[in-house]
Design a protein around this motif. Structure first.
Motif, PDB file in Angstrom:
ATOM      1  N   ASP A 112       0.830  -1.209   0.000  1.00 24.94           N
ATOM      2  CA  ASP A 112       0.000   0.000   0.000  1.00 24.94           C
ATOM      3  C   ASP A 112       0.864   1.257   0.000  1.00 24.94           C
ATOM      4  O   ASP A 112       0.529   2.248  -0.663  1.00 24.94           O
ATOM      5  CB  ASP A 112      -0.930   0.014   1.218  1.00 24.94           C
ATOM      6  CG  ASP A 112      -2.049  -1.017   1.118  1.00 24.94           C
ATOM      7  OD1 ASP A 112      -2.278  -1.540   0.004  1.00 24.94           O
ATOM      8  OD2 ASP A 112      -2.668  -1.324   2.150  1.00 24.94           O
ATOM      9  N   ILE A 113       1.960   1.232   0.752  1.00 26.27           N
ATOM     10  CA  ILE A 113       2.866   2.387   0.790  1.00 26.27           C
ATOM     11  C   ILE A 113       3.469   2.622  -0.593  1.00 26.27           C
ATOM     12  O   ILE A 113       3.511   3.752  -1.084  1.00 26.27           O
ATOM     13  CB  ILE A 113       3.973   2.174   1.847  1.00 26.27           C
ATOM     14  CG1 ILE A 113       3.369   2.195   3.254  1.00 26.27           C
ATOM     15  CG2 ILE A 113       5.073   3.234   1.717  1.00 26.27           C
ATOM     16  CD1 ILE A 113       4.281   1.656   4.335  1.00 26.27           C
ATOM     17  N   LEU A 114       3.918   1.556  -1.237  1.00 28.67           N
ATOM     18  CA  LEU A 114       4.518   1.677  -2.572  1.00 28.67           C
ATOM     19  C   LEU A 114       3.524   2.161  -3.622  1.00 28.67           C
ATOM     20  O   LEU A 114       3.887   2.865  -4.560  1.00 28.67           O
ATOM     21  CB  LEU A 114       5.089   0.332  -3.021  1.00 28.67           C
ATOM     22  CG  LEU A 114       6.411  -0.092  -2.392  1.00 28.67           C
ATOM     23  CD1 LEU A 114       6.746  -1.519  -2.785  1.00 28.67           C
ATOM     24  CD2 LEU A 114       7.545   0.841  -2.794  1.00 28.67           C
ATOM     25  N   ASN A 115       2.268   1.787  -3.460  1.00 29.20           N
ATOM     26  CA  ASN A 115       1.261   2.107  -4.480  1.00 29.20           C
ATOM     27  C   ASN A 115       0.445   3.359  -4.173  1.00 29.20           C
ATOM     28  O   ASN A 115      -0.395   3.755  -4.979  1.00 29.20           O
ATOM     29  CB  ASN A 115       0.327   0.906  -4.673  1.00 29.20           C
ATOM     30  CG  ASN A 115       1.059  -0.254  -5.323  1.00 29.20           C
ATOM     31  OD1 ASN A 115       1.760  -0.079  -6.317  1.00 29.20           O
ATOM     32  ND2 ASN A 115       0.917  -1.438  -4.757  1.00 29.20           N
ATOM     33  N   PHE A 116       0.716   4.003  -3.049  1.00 25.05           N
ATOM     34  CA  PHE A 116       0.007   5.230  -2.704  1.00 25.05           C
ATOM     35  C   PHE A 116       0.339   6.308  -3.750  1.00 25.05           C
ATOM     36  O   PHE A 116       1.501   6.614  -4.002  1.00 25.05           O
ATOM     37  CB  PHE A 116       0.420   5.692  -1.301  1.00 25.05           C
ATOM     38  CG  PHE A 116      -0.301   6.920  -0.833  1.00 25.05           C
ATOM     39  CD1 PHE A 116      -1.641   6.859  -0.464  1.00 25.05           C
ATOM     40  CD2 PHE A 116       0.364   8.135  -0.755  1.00 25.05           C
ATOM     41  CE1 PHE A 116      -2.305   7.994  -0.026  1.00 25.05           C
ATOM     42  CE2 PHE A 116      -0.296   9.270  -0.311  1.00 25.05           C
ATOM     43  CZ  PHE A 116      -1.637   9.201   0.053  1.00 25.05           C
ATOM     44  N   SER A 164      -0.825   4.820  -9.119  1.00 19.78           N
ATOM     45  CA  SER A 164      -1.707   3.877  -9.816  1.00 19.78           C
ATOM     46  C   SER A 164      -1.164   3.429 -11.181  1.00 19.78           C
ATOM     47  O   SER A 164      -1.459   2.337 -11.649  1.00 19.78           O
ATOM     48  CB  SER A 164      -3.098   4.494 -10.002  1.00 19.78           C
ATOM     49  OG  SER A 164      -2.997   5.714 -10.714  1.00 19.78           O
ATOM     50  N   LYS A 165      -0.347   4.245 -11.818  1.00 13.24           N
ATOM     51  CA  LYS A 165       0.172   3.889 -13.138  1.00 13.24           C
ATOM     52  C   LYS A 165       1.196   2.752 -13.077  1.00 13.24           C
ATOM     53  O   LYS A 165       1.356   1.995 -14.022  1.00 13.24           O
ATOM     54  CB  LYS A 165       0.797   5.114 -13.809  1.00 13.24           C
ATOM     55  CG  LYS A 165      -0.219   6.151 -14.254  1.00 13.24           C
ATOM     56  CD  LYS A 165       0.461   7.282 -14.980  1.00 13.24           C
ATOM     57  CE  LYS A 165      -0.575   8.303 -15.443  1.00 13.24           C
ATOM     58  NZ  LYS A 165       0.061   9.447 -16.140  1.00 13.24           N
TER      59      LYS A 165
END
Length: 201
Positions: A187-191, A194-195
């Motif tokens: 979740d931290i990496l994808n905050f 989204s691309k």
């Protein structure tokens, strides 16, 4: 008392069992009874001592160091180096073995250093660095957190996690499992990313 439960030492006078009894005997100025064991007798001594009292990881560590086991010696040096940083012996075992080792396996001398020295130090550094991002309590020594950190080090650039924690003022929350922490890191990496969605478990 020492006559019935002597201190156990190796031929080079390394104490395998009885450090506390030795101190008491010195304080009371009573005769010190001891037994010298050969290397091959270590498993017998471990069995006798575990029957009398429960041995911990530290007891097994020192027993195998006395036999000159290089993996246990490396573990001891590594653990001593990071003891002041609140990195426990159990954490060091998992980090250096690159997996969780059961007490039984450790007791039977089956601990092997797998992790490179450089990687082990990076893992410890990451654990220490992430403490300031933990919400309310320090759970950095929890078994699941350490296992999750070891896992991500072989999959992603952990500096990106630290960068995002700092950049977005994020916190790491306590979780009930290794999988929970892996999801948290994901979740931290994808905050706001989204691309380039990343999956790490």
């Amino acid at each position: 008392m020492l006559a019935y439960n002597p201190i156990i030492v190796t031929r080079d006078n390394y104490i395998i069992d009885g450090q506390h009894r030795l101190q008491v005997a010195k304080t009371l100025r009573v005769p010190i009874h001891y037994t010298v064991i050969e290397k091959g007798d270590l498993q017998t001594i471990i069995l006798l001592n575990t029957a009398m009292r429960k041995w911990g990881f530290s007891d097994y560590l020192h027993a195998y160091i006395s036999l000159g086991n290089p993996h246990y010696m490396k573990l001891d040096a590594f653990a001593k180096e990071y003891a002041s940083k609140k990195i426990s012996l159990r954490m060091c075992i998992g980090i250096l073995a690159n997996e969780e080792i059961s007490k039984e396996a450790f007791a039977h001398g089956n601990f092997t250093v797998i992790q490179s020295d450089d990687m082990a130090r990076k893992i410890v550094s990451f654990i220490i660095e992430t403490r300031k991002y933990m919400q309310d309590i320090d759970f950095s020594s929890s078994r699941d957190y350490v296992r999750a950190v070891i896992t991500i080090f072989h999959r992603i650039d952990t500096n990106e996690i630290l960068r995002r924690l700092e950049l977005y003022g994020m916190k790491i929350l306590p979780k009930a499992s290794k999988k929970g922490y892996l999801r948290e890191f994901e979740d931290i990496l994808n905050f706001r990313n989204s691309k380039n969605f990343m999956r790490i478990y």
